[in-house]
Structure formats: structure tokens, C-alpha cells
Design an enzyme around this catalytic site. Structure first.
Site, PDB file in Angstrom:
ATOM      1  N   THR A   1       0.814  -1.213   0.000  1.00 20.44           N
ATOM      2  CA  THR A   1       0.000   0.000   0.000  1.00 20.44           C
ATOM      3  C   THR A   1       0.847   1.261   0.000  1.00 20.44           C
ATOM      4  O   THR A   1       1.977   1.286   0.481  1.00 20.44           O
ATOM      5  CB  THR A   1      -0.951   0.038   1.216  1.00 20.44           C
ATOM      6  OG1 THR A   1      -0.233   0.447   2.380  1.00 20.44           O
ATOM      7  CG2 THR A   1      -1.602  -1.318   1.452  1.00 20.44           C
TER       8      THR A   1
ATOM      9  N   ASP B   1      -4.038   5.799   2.482  1.00 20.94           N
ATOM     10  CA  ASP B   1      -3.535   7.015   3.117  1.00 20.94           C
ATOM     11  C   ASP B   1      -3.999   6.965   4.567  1.00 20.94           C
ATOM     12  O   ASP B   1      -5.206   6.998   4.832  1.00 20.94           O
ATOM     13  CB  ASP B   1      -4.097   8.241   2.396  1.00 20.94           C
ATOM     14  CG  ASP B   1      -3.655   9.564   3.013  1.00 20.94           C
ATOM     15  OD1 ASP B   1      -3.102   9.559   4.137  1.00 20.94           O
ATOM     16  OD2 ASP B   1      -3.862  10.617   2.377  1.00 20.94           O
TER      17      ASP B   1
ATOM     18  N   ASN C   1       3.940   1.124   8.990  1.00 23.47           N
ATOM     19  CA  ASN C   1       5.230   1.687   8.620  1.00 23.47           C
ATOM     20  C   ASN C   1       5.129   3.136   8.154  1.00 23.47           C
ATOM     21  O   ASN C   1       6.098   3.881   8.263  1.00 23.47           O
ATOM     22  CB  ASN C   1       5.844   0.838   7.497  1.00 23.47           C
ATOM     23  CG  ASN C   1       7.054   1.492   6.882  1.00 23.47           C
ATOM     24  OD1 ASN C   1       8.119   1.568   7.480  1.00 23.47           O
ATOM     25  ND2 ASN C   1       6.901   1.996   5.662  1.00 23.47           N
TER      26      ASN C   1
ATOM     27  N   LYS D   1      -7.662   0.029  14.119  1.00 28.15           N
ATOM     28  CA  LYS D   1      -9.104  -0.165  14.318  1.00 28.15           C
ATOM     29  C   LYS D   1      -9.747  -0.876  13.128  1.00 28.15           C
ATOM     30  O   LYS D   1     -10.744  -1.582  13.291  1.00 28.15           O
ATOM     31  CB  LYS D   1      -9.780   1.184  14.564  1.00 28.15           C
ATOM     32  CG  LYS D   1      -9.520   1.747  15.954  1.00 28.15           C
ATOM     33  CD  LYS D   1     -10.329   3.003  16.195  1.00 28.15           C
ATOM     34  CE  LYS D   1     -10.231   3.452  17.646  1.00 28.15           C
ATOM     35  NZ  LYS D   1     -11.059   4.651  17.915  1.00 28.15           N
TER      36      LYS D   1
ATOM     37  N   SER E   1       8.555   2.121  14.932  1.00 29.53           N
ATOM     38  CA  SER E   1       8.908   3.295  15.720  1.00 29.53           C
ATOM     39  C   SER E   1      10.278   3.769  15.265  1.00 29.53           C
ATOM     40  O   SER E   1      10.524   3.937  14.070  1.00 29.53           O
ATOM     41  CB  SER E   1       8.883   2.953  17.212  1.00 29.53           C
ATOM     42  OG  SER E   1       9.241   4.063  18.004  1.00 29.53           O
TER      43      SER E   1
ATOM     44  N   TYR F   1       9.061  15.038  16.231  1.00 30.73           N
ATOM     45  CA  TYR F   1       9.128  13.656  15.734  1.00 30.73           C
ATOM     46  C   TYR F   1       9.243  12.677  16.900  1.00 30.73           C
ATOM     47  O   TYR F   1       8.525  11.669  16.946  1.00 30.73           O
ATOM     48  CB  TYR F   1      10.318  13.515  14.796  1.00 30.73           C
ATOM     49  CG  TYR F   1      10.575  12.093  14.341  1.00 30.73           C
ATOM     50  CD1 TYR F   1       9.758  11.492  13.396  1.00 30.73           C
ATOM     51  CD2 TYR F   1      11.635  11.354  14.858  1.00 30.73           C
ATOM     52  CE1 TYR F   1       9.990  10.186  12.972  1.00 30.73           C
ATOM     53  CE2 TYR F   1      11.879  10.052  14.439  1.00 30.73           C
ATOM     54  CZ  TYR F   1      11.056   9.474  13.496  1.00 30.73           C
ATOM     55  OH  TYR F   1      11.279   8.186  13.087  1.00 30.73           O
TER      56      TYR F   1
ATOM     57  N   LYS G   1       6.875   9.373  18.208  1.00 32.53           N
ATOM     58  CA  LYS G   1       7.388   8.018  18.413  1.00 32.53           C
ATOM     59  C   LYS G   1       7.300   7.595  19.871  1.00 32.53           C
ATOM     60  O   LYS G   1       7.024   6.415  20.168  1.00 32.53           O
ATOM     61  CB  LYS G   1       8.830   7.917  17.898  1.00 32.53           C
ATOM     62  CG  LYS G   1       8.934   8.064  16.382  1.00 32.53           C
ATOM     63  CD  LYS G   1       8.039   7.068  15.634  1.00 32.53           C
ATOM     64  CE  LYS G   1       8.188   7.154  14.139  1.00 32.53           C
ATOM     65  NZ  LYS G   1       7.287   6.219  13.418  1.00 32.53           N
TER      66      LYS G   1
END
Length: 288
Positions: free
Chosen positions: A42, A66, A93, A126, A144, A158, A162
Site C-alpha cells: 500500500t 492514506d 510503517n 481499528k 517506531s 518527531y 514516536k
């Protein structure tokens, strides 16, 4: 309950991986396909992954996903389940970095960062977890960073995403373990991807007071792009090995730099805790 995702057709697994247009996501999708698994590949732009899917026939499915668009997430998960029957391994990812001192961060850009790196993960979870719960089997891999364990100048926002992902993942692991679903938090160090290159975003604001801290690290981060020690193909193979394990790790550091940094961070934390032990325990007292 035993973790087991090895019961697809011919023993192959079905993966759904977000963010496969480049970098670690693409490397992981290619590795899984090359070893005979099925993968929903994807990306926000489906055209960016069509070539990878086309090379592997009916074991690959190129999908638009997305993570900031819930309808596209639901549609992609449904398409994967309709085509392959179920999802064995979900890899969150998709994500990106952002360079700015904390004060320099632009509000809209910071919210967009959280929408992708944190809220987007929750949206995907979900959509995919109901199928895993129904089957009492599966593995969630949340990508992460070593930056989810330690923080540095110029990447505070950032790190915030994480650190949030790490806490969410620890809770998720405790919630899913009794249902036979494993969770692994992958913590890469520097990989030779476009994280610090074309994928990196940064604030146009640069304040003089931060030039010797955040400013210097902004420049150093961009300068190292393409010269990081970590190989994304080897990182993909390591992640697949962790998924194969009968006792997969909750956390998996990826790269010697991440390992050295994590050990140094643990030592600093221990030293700081020990240095203030007396003040810490002085809070305790008998109830009145």
C-alpha cells in the site's frame, strides 16, 4: 494463548504493510513476497507500488492507503481480506520526520505529523484488528525508531510522535496477548532510506538562539542522508525473522547504532534515577 500466524494457504502468511512506496516499507514488502508470502502493498499513491505488485502475480495486491484518510484505510483492509481471506501480519510503517526546535515547529505541520505518525496508526489498527481478534491470531508490527527511546535537538516533535507510539504499543501488546495476537515495536537506527532525504520535512523558521543546538543537528541530519549504517533490506529480513519467532520480541532494535544508543540511554537513566533516589522516596509517607 500461543502466537501463531503460520496457517495460511501453503503455510504462507498474508501481510498488509503501510507506506510501501520506498524505504523500509518497500524493502519489507519485497522480502515477504520473495519468500513466498502474500502482501497487500500500500501507498498513498497506488501507482508507486504497482511495479512491485506486478512482479509477483496473485500474491501481491497494490492498494491505495492514506493513513490520514479513514475511508481509504477501511477500503484497503477490506480489499486485502476479500482477496486473501485474512491478515496475518499488519505493519504500520507509514510515517515521516520533521526538523525544528520545539519552539520553531509550525502548528499545522506538527498536527499533520501526529495525524500520520500516531493517529494514522490507530486508524489502521481499528480497521484491521477485528479480523485478527475473530481469528485469535495475528501479529502487529509498529515501526517506531530509536528516536522512540531517546530524544535529541531538532527532532522533538518527531520524538513526541514516536514516544506516543511506543506507549500506545505497550498497552496494545498487553491487551492483545490474551487474544493470541503479538505486538512488536521496531526501533531502527539510521537506515539508508529517504527518511533524512526527500521524505524529511522541516520548519522554515530558524531562530538564532537555537542555531548551536537544533540548527546544527538539522544540518547534520540532512548531510548524513544516504550514508547511514543500516541497510533497509537487512532490516526487513530481521523483522521477518522476528515475526517468524515462536516468542517474538516486544521491542526490536535495528542496527548497531540503535543498540549502542539504547544502552547509553539506559545507563544515563539509571544514573539519574540513582542520583536522586533519596529525594524520590522522600515523597512516601503514612496516610493521615
Amino acid at each position: 494463548m500461543q502466537h501463531d500466524v503460520r496457517h495460511g494457504r501453503n503455510g504462507a502468511r498474508t501481510w498488509l504493510i503501510t507506506g510501501c512506496s520506498q524505504g523500509l516499507g518497500r524493502a519489507l514488502a519485497a522480502h515477504a513476497l520473495e519468500r513466498g508470502d502474500r502482501v497487500a502493498v500500500t501507498a498513498r499513491d497506488r501507482a508507486a507500488v504497482r511495479d512491485l505488485a506486478a512482479a509477483h502475480g496473485d500474491r501481491a495486491l497494490a492498494l491505495r492507503l492514506d493513513v490520514t484518510d479513514p475511508a481509504s484505510v477501511t477500503a484497503a483492509v477490506h480489499a486485502c481480506e476479500q482477496t486473501f481471506g485474512h491478515i496475518d501480519v499488519l505493519v504500520n510503517n507509514a510515517g515521516y520526520g520533521y526538523l525544528a526546535a520545539v519552539e520553531e515547529g509550525e502548528d499545522a505541520a506538527v498536527r499533520a505529523l501526529y495525524d500520520t505518525n500516531v493517529h494514522g496508526v490507530v486508524t489502521v489498527l481499528k480497521a484491521a484488528l477485528p479480523g485478527m481478534r475473530a481469528r485469535r491470531s495475528g501479529h502487529v508490527v509498529n515501526i517506531s525508531s530509536f528516536g522512540g527511546l531517546a530524544a535529541f535537538p531538532a527532532t522533538g516533535h518527531y520524538h513526541g510522535t514516536k514516544f506516543a507510539l511506543e506507549g500506545l504499543s505497550e498497552s496494545l501488546a498487553a491487551e492483545l496477548a490474551p487474544l493470541g495476537i503479538a505486538v512488536t515495536i521496531a526501533e531502527p537506527g539510521g537506515l539508508r532510506t529517504q527518511w533524512a532525504g526527500t521524505s524529511m520535512r522541516q520548519s522554515p523558521v530558524r531562530l538564532d538562539d537555537y542555531e548551536q543546538t537544533a540548527g546544527k543537528r538539522r544540518d547534520a541530519t540532512l548531510a548524513v542522508s544516504g550514508r547511514q549504517p543500516g541497510d533497509p533490506d537487512r532490516a526487513a529480513a530481521a523483522l521477518a525473522t522476528a515475526v517468524d519467532s515462536d516468542a517474538p520480541p516486544l521491542r526490536l532494535l535495528l542496527g548497531s547504532d540503535a543498540l549502542a544508543g539504547a544502552r547509553a540511554r539506559l545507563e544515563r537513566l539509571r544514573e539519574e534515577i540513582d542520583a536522586h533516589e533519596a529525594l524520590t522516596v522522600s515523597v512516601d509517607g503514612a496516610a493521615r
